[in-house]
Design an enzyme around this catalytic site. Structure first.
Site, PDB file in Angstrom:
ATOM      1  CG  ASP A 127      -1.934   1.111   1.221  1.00  0.00           C
ATOM      2  OD1 ASP A 127      -2.460   1.430   0.138  1.00  0.00           O
ATOM      3  OD2 ASP A 127      -2.198   1.672   2.290  1.00  0.00           O
TER       4      ASP A 127
ATOM      5  NE  ARG B  98     -11.923  12.524  -7.372  1.00  0.00           N
ATOM      6  CZ  ARG B  98     -12.719  12.089  -6.389  1.00  0.00           C
ATOM      7  NH1 ARG B  98     -13.993  11.807  -6.637  1.00  0.00           N
ATOM      8  NH2 ARG B  98     -12.238  11.921  -5.165  1.00  0.00           N
ATOM      9  CE  LYS B  99     -13.492   4.969 -10.418  1.00  0.00           C
ATOM     10  NZ  LYS B  99     -14.413   3.929 -10.970  1.00  0.00           N
TER      11      LYS B  99
END
Length: 249
Positions: A169, A214-215
């Site tokens: 992450d 936005r992805k």
């Protein structure tokens, strides 16, 4: 006694400065830029904090060799002040919730003094997350050199799956920030292939798959230092957020 009173007074001054800055950040005057506000933050938000991505005595031989390999290909400034181009750029890492935004500006929220970035919250070198991230914007790639400390144990002698997920992450999120500015994780899909022994050094490599509005879609793999063994594979989706959303928390 006078010296003690002086320290107390300076403490009240610092608290007053923090309250003032919080008010200013919440309701900034139209004529004050975000950059100028960040530059006037008090010393608790030092503009020159310790960079935890630099080598320290806990780094093993593999970690140091890989660091030198990528660092030798980085952008640099010569002794004469000339910029030297390179494929890679080392990204600094701190123990606070600082965000590396496009344009090279570090942004910080007004947060509690005890707050720490999760991967940098253990002060003992080598005990937990030892890592450095390099970005290659031209090839849309990031590589992280990660050495797993003894406090990250899951199965006996091996790294906890949650610690691996944390690093994936961290790396994919940092990669998304390089291309899209501030982001938040929307989805993280991980497949564990083989365990990672405690104390070992691995490579975490991420690639930009695509951007849709936005992805930002990122793929990632974790391998042994020589690339011969696949430990983990993952895909991640990040959604861009505004600086205003970051400041509100």
């Amino acid at each position: 006694m006078a010296r003690s009173l002086g320290r107390i007074f300076r403490g009240f001054q610092s608290l007053g400065s923090l309250a003032f800055m919080k008010s200013e950040l919440s309701n900034p005057p139209a004529s004050v830029s975000l950059k100028s506000m960040v530059q006037t933050l008090p010393s608790v938000f030092s503009s020159n904090p310790r960079d935890f991505s630099l080598p320290n005595p806990s780094w093993g031989t593999e970690m140091r060799q890989l660091y030198e390999h990528y660092n030798s290909q980085c952008e640099a400034v010569t002794d004469g002040g000339e910029e030297q181009s390179g494929l890679w750029k080392r990204l600094p890492s701190y123990n606070r919730s600082l965000k590396y935004a496009a344009g090279g500006v570090y942004l910080s929220k007004i947060i509690q003094a005890k707050a720490r970035l999760f991967t940098r919250n253990i002060r003992d070198p080598g005990a937990a997350f030892e890592y450095v991230i390099f970005a290659n914007k031209k090839e849309q790639r990031c590589v992280c050199i990660f050495q797993a400390g003894h406090l990250l144990e899951g199965p006996p002698g091996n790294v906890h799956g949650g610690a691996i997920a944390t690093m994936i992450d961290t790396v994919t999120g940092t990669h998304a920030c390089v291309h899209s500015g501030p982001v938040m994780t929307a989805n993280l899909n991980i497949n564990y292939r083989s365990p990672i022994p405690l104390g070992s050094t691995v490579l975490i490599e991420s690639s930009l798959d695509k951007k849709e509005g936005r992805k930002t879609f990122i793929s990632c793999k974790v391998t042994s230092a020589d690339g011969a063994r696949l430990h983990t594979e993952a895909t991640a989706l990040f959604v861009s957020i505004s600086v205003g959303q970051l400041m509100k928390g």
